[in-house]
Design a protein around this motif. Sequence first.
Motif, PDB file in Angstrom:
ATOM      1  N   PRO A   1       2.483 -10.493   0.261  1.00 41.15           N
ATOM      2  CA  PRO A   1       2.500  -9.192   0.403  1.00 41.15           C
ATOM      3  C   PRO A   1       1.997  -8.290  -0.804  1.00 41.15           C
ATOM      4  N   TYR A   2       1.185  -7.227  -0.555  1.00 41.50           N
ATOM      5  CA  TYR A   2       0.825  -6.431  -1.646  1.00 41.50           C
ATOM      6  C   TYR A   2       1.783  -5.149  -1.482  1.00 41.50           C
ATOM      7  N   ASN A   3       2.235  -4.896  -2.685  1.00 42.55           N
ATOM      8  CA  ASN A   3       3.275  -3.739  -2.661  1.00 42.55           C
ATOM      9  C   ASN A   3       2.547  -2.665  -2.973  1.00 42.55           C
ATOM     10  N   VAL A   4       2.836  -1.518  -1.876  1.00 44.01           N
ATOM     11  CA  VAL A   4       2.211  -0.283  -1.790  1.00 44.01           C
ATOM     12  C   VAL A   4       3.057   0.770  -2.738  1.00 44.01           C
ATOM     13  N   LYS A   5       4.557   0.557  -2.508  1.00 45.65           N
ATOM     14  CA  LYS A   5       5.389   1.332  -3.195  1.00 45.65           C
ATOM     15  C   LYS A   5       6.742   0.575  -2.760  1.00 45.65           C
TER      16      LYS A   5
END
Length: 258
Positions: free
Chosen positions: A70-74
């Motif tokens: 997963p890529y953390n957006v916020k």
Amino acid sequence: MSIIISLLNHKGGVGKTTSAINLGAALVKLNKKVLLVDLDPQANLTISLGIPRQRVTIYENMRGDAELQPYNVKEDFDVITSSLDLSGAEMELINEPGREYILRELFEPVQEEYDYVIIDCPPSLGLLTLNALTASNFVFIPVQTEFLALQGLAKIKQITDKVSFRLNKKLKMGGVIATMYDSRKILNRDIVSTIKKYFGDKVFKTKIRSNVSLAEAPSQHKDIFEYNKSSNGAKDYLALAKEVVGRLEEAPQKKSDA
């Protein structure tokens, strides 16, 4: 355990990706931890949030080359990104044993990490969408309140019923989201009435009004709350998120307490 939702409509331009992003962001505002999954080879969700090309995307995951990254957006808001490479996945996986269950198996290690997993399905009813439905608890159908948007709704319900019967007993029709709605237009009101005749109380009470901020937010790589938190778009998606939580979490709890 995550509640997994597929946003599905094989007609393009109905607000599917917009709803995936902003429903997810609204759920985060309600203190939920959310994972968005961009399962569309066009990667519109990934692009809309300004996420740079990742070494590992859902394509590599589906091929079995890597686990989910997963890529953390916020805070509490992650994304499994997509790329154009995903367009070849259906042909590559066609002879794979258990090909309908690949996504479900990928989700198993992260089931306890998120309150909601929201899948932005491609505008087709192929193997990628079948994987999404097999992995999901609920299907949400965003429907633009225009005449042509009604075409194919029966087919979506038919596919959902077949997957529920044959592949995923947990899958339910979670709701229909009326998008791009203008209460001043008789046609828009008539379309909502028609949808209600077919889907009954599955149609969410919250309607997503036509709102320029919703169209502008992706160009700034922001969700609607970061872009314009006082807009009608922000108000509508927050109301929708509250309705989703009430429908999927609170209502079952009340029923079990009875």
